[in-house]
Design an enzyme around this catalytic site. Structure first.
Site, PDB file in Angstrom:
ATOM      1  N   THR A  34       0.895  -1.051  -0.119  1.00 31.09           N
ATOM      2  CA  THR A  34       0.098   0.127  -0.089  1.00 31.09           C
ATOM      3  C   THR A  34       0.997   1.225  -0.022  1.00 31.09           C
ATOM      4  O   THR A  34       0.296   2.431  -0.432  1.00 31.09           O
ATOM      5  CB  THR A  34      -0.897   0.330   1.078  1.00 31.09           C
ATOM      6  OG1 THR A  34      -0.092  -0.369   2.304  1.00 31.09           O
ATOM      7  CG2 THR A  34      -1.937  -0.891   1.221  1.00 31.09           C
ATOM      8  N   ASP A  35       2.313   1.111   0.488  1.00 35.25           N
ATOM      9  CA  ASP A  35       2.961   2.120   0.577  1.00 35.25           C
ATOM     10  C   ASP A  35       3.057   2.949  -0.764  1.00 35.25           C
ATOM     11  O   ASP A  35       3.121   4.262  -0.708  1.00 35.25           O
ATOM     12  CB  ASP A  35       4.418   2.011   1.132  1.00 35.25           C
ATOM     13  CG  ASP A  35       5.232   0.907   0.734  1.00 35.25           C
ATOM     14  OD1 ASP A  35       4.664   0.261  -0.207  1.00 35.25           O
ATOM     15  OD2 ASP A  35       6.412   0.656   0.967  1.00 35.25           O
ATOM     16  N   SER A  66      31.719  -4.680  12.598  1.00 39.22           N
ATOM     17  CA  SER A  66      30.499  -5.433  12.888  1.00 39.22           C
ATOM     18  C   SER A  66      30.852  -7.035  13.199  1.00 39.22           C
ATOM     19  O   SER A  66      31.486  -7.737  12.217  1.00 39.22           O
ATOM     20  CB  SER A  66      29.653  -5.316  11.579  1.00 39.22           C
ATOM     21  OG  SER A  66      28.427  -5.929  12.053  1.00 39.22           O
ATOM     22  N   GLY A 120      13.576  -9.730   6.055  1.00 45.12           N
ATOM     23  CA  GLY A 120      12.407  -8.828   5.635  1.00 45.12           C
ATOM     24  C   GLY A 120      12.188  -8.136   7.130  1.00 45.12           C
ATOM     25  O   GLY A 120      11.140  -7.264   7.271  1.00 45.12           O
ATOM     26  N   LEU A 121      13.103  -8.072   7.966  1.00 47.14           N
ATOM     27  CA  LEU A 121      12.706  -7.688   9.460  1.00 47.14           C
ATOM     28  C   LEU A 121      13.593  -6.252   9.447  1.00 47.14           C
ATOM     29  O   LEU A 121      13.652  -5.515  10.146  1.00 47.14           O
ATOM     30  CB  LEU A 121      13.201  -8.575  10.351  1.00 47.14           C
ATOM     31  CG  LEU A 121      12.442  -9.788  10.614  1.00 47.14           C
ATOM     32  CD1 LEU A 121      12.886 -10.569  11.670  1.00 47.14           C
ATOM     33  CD2 LEU A 121      11.033  -9.526  10.752  1.00 47.14           C
ATOM     34  N   ASP A 168      10.017   2.061   6.670  1.00 46.91           N
ATOM     35  CA  ASP A 168      11.195   1.073   7.452  1.00 46.91           C
ATOM     36  C   ASP A 168      12.008   2.112   8.461  1.00 46.91           C
ATOM     37  O   ASP A 168      12.172   1.785   9.750  1.00 46.91           O
ATOM     38  CB  ASP A 168      12.085   0.303   6.567  1.00 46.91           C
ATOM     39  CG  ASP A 168      11.447  -0.430   5.995  1.00 46.91           C
ATOM     40  OD1 ASP A 168       9.992  -0.798   6.127  1.00 46.91           O
ATOM     41  OD2 ASP A 168      11.569  -1.127   4.924  1.00 46.91           O
ATOM     42  N   TYR A 217       8.201  -6.771  -8.211  1.00 40.62           N
ATOM     43  CA  TYR A 217       7.707  -5.396  -7.415  1.00 40.62           C
ATOM     44  C   TYR A 217       7.488  -4.188  -8.374  1.00 40.62           C
ATOM     45  O   TYR A 217       6.440  -3.692  -8.351  1.00 40.62           O
ATOM     46  CB  TYR A 217       8.901  -5.025  -6.370  1.00 40.62           C
ATOM     47  CG  TYR A 217       8.588  -4.020  -5.438  1.00 40.62           C
ATOM     48  CD1 TYR A 217       7.960  -4.283  -4.311  1.00 40.62           C
ATOM     49  CD2 TYR A 217       8.942  -2.854  -6.014  1.00 40.62           C
ATOM     50  CE1 TYR A 217       7.806  -2.849  -3.403  1.00 40.62           C
ATOM     51  CE2 TYR A 217       8.647  -1.550  -5.186  1.00 40.62           C
ATOM     52  CZ  TYR A 217       8.020  -1.653  -3.632  1.00 40.62           C
ATOM     53  OH  TYR A 217       7.892  -0.835  -3.028  1.00 40.62           O
TER      54      TYR A 217
HETATM   55  P1  ADP Z   1      16.813  -6.798   5.336  1.00 43.40           P
HETATM   56  O1  ADP Z   1      15.315  -7.371   4.977  1.00 43.40           O
HETATM   57  O2  ADP Z   1      17.232  -7.433   6.606  1.00 43.40           O
HETATM   58  O3  ADP Z   1      16.953  -5.483   5.730  1.00 43.40           O
HETATM   59  P2  ADP Z   1      18.442  -5.975   3.186  1.00 43.40           P
HETATM   60  O4  ADP Z   1      19.033  -6.908   2.086  1.00 43.40           O
HETATM   61  O5  ADP Z   1      17.601  -4.827   2.965  1.00 43.40           O
HETATM   62  O6  ADP Z   1      17.815  -6.856   4.296  1.00 43.40           O
HETATM   63  O7  ADP Z   1      19.735  -5.330   3.958  1.00 43.40           O
HETATM   64  C1  ADP Z   1      20.545  -6.237   4.545  1.00 43.40           C
HETATM   65  C2  ADP Z   1      21.992  -5.596   4.608  1.00 43.40           C
HETATM   66  O8  ADP Z   1      22.340  -4.589   5.570  1.00 43.40           O
HETATM   67  C3  ADP Z   1      23.187  -6.526   4.634  1.00 43.40           C
HETATM   68  O9  ADP Z   1      23.576  -7.281   3.392  1.00 43.40           O
HETATM   69  C4  ADP Z   1      24.237  -5.727   5.138  1.00 43.40           C
HETATM   70  O10 ADP Z   1      24.891  -5.023   4.095  1.00 43.40           O
HETATM   71  C5  ADP Z   1      23.649  -4.598   6.030  1.00 43.40           C
HETATM   72  N1  ADP Z   1      23.636  -5.204   7.366  1.00 43.40           N
HETATM   73  C6  ADP Z   1      22.326  -5.491   8.270  1.00 43.40           C
HETATM   74  N2  ADP Z   1      22.802  -5.632   9.301  1.00 43.40           N
HETATM   75  C7  ADP Z   1      24.238  -5.618   9.479  1.00 43.40           C
HETATM   76  C8  ADP Z   1      25.033  -5.834  10.639  1.00 43.40           C
HETATM   77  N3  ADP Z   1      24.904  -6.225  11.530  1.00 43.40           N
HETATM   78  N4  ADP Z   1      26.333  -5.559  10.217  1.00 43.40           N
HETATM   79  C9  ADP Z   1      26.886  -5.029   9.125  1.00 43.40           C
HETATM   80  N5  ADP Z   1      25.756  -4.829   8.069  1.00 43.40           N
HETATM   81  C10 ADP Z   1      24.682  -5.338   8.102  1.00 43.40           C
END
Ligand code: ADP
Ligand code: MG
Length: 375
Positions: A34-35, A66, A120-121, A168, A217
């Site tokens: 819907t967004d 990280s 997707g979180l 988000d 999409y």
């Molecule tokens: P999501 O559905 O989890 O948002 P995305 O593909 O949009 O999936 O985003 C995931 C990306 O975000 C990873 O590939 C990485 O680049 C970055 N990311 C998420 N969490 C971390 C983390 N803890 N450390 C480093 N990068 C992260």
């Protein structure tokens, strides 16, 4: 999780971290696809987080490890190169702050997360908001949740070249304990609604991920625009159910299904927020299940595994309703359940999904939590 973070920080810098930022993941309770139709969404921040322990630097460098990732982020804030790994998320924030004339300072730290990646979180939005918060603390600029979410979106759209709305980043920014956020994606007006007590949202990750989601999409975005034009509007948001029923006859069958999903999903999203105010958990559950059927049959963005997961969840005692969440084609479903059934619900859904698919799902129990904050 915090222990590993503090230990790693101590090991690296020889002192306890004094500053820790925590940023949540999120889940969308209802209001799917819907967004981009100027409609309504109802996300909540979840109690899974990215945490960053950090300290200032005297120079203009950013250095961030990280935990669990091979490479570090290591760059100067004057450097706006895109390099093709996770550090681009950090670089994008430094870039957007400079672009908007913020006076930013260098810092270093360690980060850890228990938000699953790519499920997707929204680990990505959580990361963006975490890094923004770190910069705001280090550089001492004021924090406005909405403005910061807009900056994160700009970073994502312009630096990372990812098409994304504002939902988000905004829920990771301003989420409230115990609440969901009803957001009007057209004018960004919003309302926090209390999630009824004694229920839980359970996140059911099918552990399936789909390719080509982007092209599917984009196809949906186009179909919605075409359907809106047929009805004489720019956006499906403007079409009431009455107008739709009266004028739908000449519309192509496929476009009719897409439009029907969006028009009724907007209505359901508002109804869920009202049902929350009335503590009517049966009604919320029913609307969630209707949303799933609509995403499956009219919008065609569900998958075999998502359908199996939802069906299994809905059969369980204590379950009020379930649906796929997120863009679809894989990823997570959510279920609304009576809290007193949570252990047996999680056990039975795990076993039944595994029996039917041969895949071990990931199941997370989650409470509505706060947006990004210094802790
Ligand atoms: P999501 O559905 O989890 O948002 P995305 O593909 O949009 O999936 O985003 C995931 C990306 O975000 C990873 O590939 C990485 O680049 C970055 N990311 C998420 N969490 C971390 C983390 N803890 N450390 C480093 N990068 C992260
Ligand atoms: Mg993401």
């Amino acid at each position: 999780m915090n222990k590993g973070l503090k230990e790693t920080f101590y090991h690296k810098f020889g002192e306890e971290p004094k500053l820790i930022v925590q940023s949540p993941g999120r889940v969308n309770i209802i209001g799917e696809h819907t967004d981009y139709n100027d409609g309504f969404v109802l996300p909540m921040a979840i109690d899974r987080h990215i945490r960053v322990a950090f300290r200032p630097r005297d120079d203009k460098k950013i250095k961030l490890e990280s935990i669990g990732f091979d490479s570090d982020a290591n760059f100067s804030i004057n450097d706006s190169t895109y390099i093709g790994d996770w550090s681009d998320y950090v670089r994008s924030i430094s870039w957007v702050l400079k672009k908007n004339n913020f006076d930013i300072k260098g810092w270093e730290g360690v980060m850890v997360s228990n938000i699953p990646i790519g499920a997707g979180l929204s680990s990505s939005a959580s990361l963006l908001m975490a890094i923004l918060k770190v910069f705001s603390v280090i550089s001492k600029f004021p924090w406005d949740g909405m403005e910061m979410a807009k900056l994160a979106r700009q970073a994502e759209n312009e630096f990372l070249q990812l098409k994304s709305g504002i939902m988000d980043q905004l829920i990771c920014s301003i989420g409230r304990v115990g609440h969901a956020l009803l957001l009007d994606c057209r004018d960004l007006s919003l309302d926090f609604v209390t999630i009824p007590p004694n229920v839980k949202i359970i996140i059911l990750d099918t552990v399936t991920r789909r390719e080509l989601v982007d092209s599917k999409y984009n196809e949906r975005v186009k179909q919605c625009a075409l359907a809106a034009t047929y009805f004489g509007y720019n956006s499906l948001r403007d079409i009431s159910i009455g107008h739709f029923l009266k004028n739908k006859e000449g519309l192509d069958q496929l476009l009719l299904k897409r439009a029907r999903h969006v028009i009724y999903e907007n209505q359901r999203t508002i109804e869920v927020s009202e049902a929350m105010k009335d503590n009517d958990v049966n009604r919320i559950g029913r609307l969630m299940s209707e949303s799933h059927q609509s995403l499956k049959k009219d919008y065609s963005v569900s998958s075999k595994e998502l359908n199996i997961m939802v069906q299994i969840a809905e059969k369980e005692a204590g379950c009020f309703g379930a649906r796929m969440t997120g863009a679809g084609f894989g990823g997570c479903a959510i279920a609304l359940i009576d809290e007193s059934f949570k252990e047996e619900f999680m056990r039975n859904v795990f076993n039944n999904y595994f029996l039917k698919t041969g895949i071990k799902p990931m199941i997370y129990i989650s409470s509505p939590s706060s947006g990004v904050r210094l802790c």
